[in-house]
Design a protein around this motif. Structure first.
Motif, short mmCIF file in Angstrom:
data_model
loop_
_atom_site.label_atom_id
_atom_site.label_comp_id
_atom_site.label_asym_id
_atom_site.label_seq_id
_atom_site.Cartn_x
_atom_site.Cartn_y
_atom_site.Cartn_z
N THR A 48 16.71 26.27 65.02
CA THR A 48 16.37 25.26 63.91
C THR A 48 15.39 24.38 64.61
OG1 THR A 48 17.51 23.86 62.24
CG2 THR A 48 18.35 23.61 64.72
N ASN A 49 14.55 23.92 63.67
CA ASN A 49 13.83 22.65 63.89
C ASN A 49 14.51 21.45 63.47
OD1 ASN A 49 11.73 22.32 65.21
ND2 ASN A 49 10.39 23.20 63.77
N PRO A 50 15.05 20.51 64.38
CA PRO A 50 15.57 19.31 63.63
C PRO A 50 14.78 18.23 63.17
CG PRO A 50 15.41 19.17 66.17
CD PRO A 50 15.07 20.69 65.76
N SER A 51 15.36 17.57 62.35
CA SER A 51 14.72 16.14 61.90
C SER A 51 13.93 15.42 63.04
CB SER A 51 15.24 15.54 60.85
OG SER A 51 16.37 14.84 61.34
N VAL A 52 13.41 14.47 62.60
CA VAL A 52 12.78 13.56 63.60
C VAL A 52 13.97 12.80 64.05
CG1 VAL A 52 11.43 11.51 63.84
CG2 VAL A 52 10.47 13.56 62.97
N GLY A 53 14.85 12.34 62.82
CA GLY A 53 15.91 11.31 62.91
C GLY A 53 17.04 11.88 64.10
N THR A 54 17.28 13.29 64.01
CA THR A 54 18.12 14.18 64.70
C THR A 54 17.48 14.20 66.37
OG1 THR A 54 18.93 15.19 63.17
CG2 THR A 54 19.47 16.14 65.16
N THR A 55 16.06 14.40 66.44
CA THR A 55 15.57 14.50 67.66
C THR A 55 15.75 13.16 68.23
OG1 THR A 55 14.06 16.18 66.82
CG2 THR A 55 13.65 15.18 69.05
N VAL A 56 15.54 11.99 67.67
CA VAL A 56 15.52 10.83 68.24
C VAL A 56 16.93 10.53 68.68
CG1 VAL A 56 15.35 8.25 67.47
CG2 VAL A 56 13.60 9.61 66.88
N LYS A 57 17.96 10.76 67.88
CA LYS A 57 19.38 10.37 68.28
C LYS A 57 19.70 11.10 69.35
CE LYS A 57 21.22 9.62 63.81
NZ LYS A 57 22.13 10.24 62.67
N ILE A 58 19.29 12.33 69.77
CA ILE A 58 19.60 13.17 70.85
C ILE A 58 18.64 12.64 71.98
CG2 ILE A 58 19.33 15.53 71.74
CD1 ILE A 58 19.97 16.69 69.19
#
Length: 190
Positions: A48-58
């Motif tokens: 998957t290619n996560p959203s920016v928000g998900t990437t920032v949280k991780i």
């Protein structure tokens, strides 16, 4: 392999590496990041290619910059990002977008962003870890910066600095495109 494929593969490899270096289990990272365990598994398997928000949280949960998570390779001491090679992280059909211009990991993550907000567009951000600071400089238009539900107008040529550990948003309430440069400093994970 397309740029998106490279990005997906790099994110998978780097997420797994940083999670293991931090000693986080899948469940542990999921809890820290507020992201589902299944999403982390999908990212680590490059499904998957996560959203920016998900990437920032991780990235925040790992205490690394988004640049570190997206790095194709851990390369030379000086990294030059050629014009047009910045990573586009968010965009809207109206033409608003953000690009991660550059970032570094030492002593804590530090990122440099380029933003464009078209009239009427906005972008909200979840709170970052305590001690995260954002600096921004508006080069066109007038930005409405919202921090903890309080609005602040930042005119063209103006700058702002704030701790980003609370909810915050960037809005263009005007008729002119807003362009700005932003730096984000994230404290190292302890």
């Amino acid at each position: 392999m397309t740029d998106l494929d490279h990005l997906t593969q790099s994110l998978a490899r780097n997420l797994k590496r940083w999670r293991n270096e931090r000693g986080f289990t899948l469940d542990g990272l999921a809890a820290r990041a507020g992201v589902s365990r299944g999403m982390i598994i999908q990212i680590e398997q490059a499904r998957t290619n996560p959203s920016v928000g998900t990437t920032v949280k991780i990235a925040d949960a790992l205490g690394v910059s988004i640049t570190t998570l997206l790095d194709y390779d851990q390369g030379p001491k000086v990294q030059i990002v050629a014009p047009g090679q910045a990573v586009r992280m968010w965009s809207t059909e109206a033409g608003s977008h953000t690009s991660l211009l550059a970032g570094t990991q030492t002593p804590g993550p530090l990122e440099l962003w380029s933003w464009r907000l078209m009239p009427g567009d906005s972008s909200s951000s979840d709170p970052h870890p305590p001690g995260t600071f954002e600096l921004l400089h508006v080069t066109a238009g007038e930005l409405t910066l919202v921090v903890d539900d309080e609005e602040h107008r930042v005119p063209c040529g103006g700058s702002a600095a704030f701790e980003a550990s609370g909810a915050h948003a960037y809005r263009n309430d005007g008729a002119e495109t807003v362009e700005m440069t932003m730096a984000v400093s994230i404290p190292p994970v302890r």
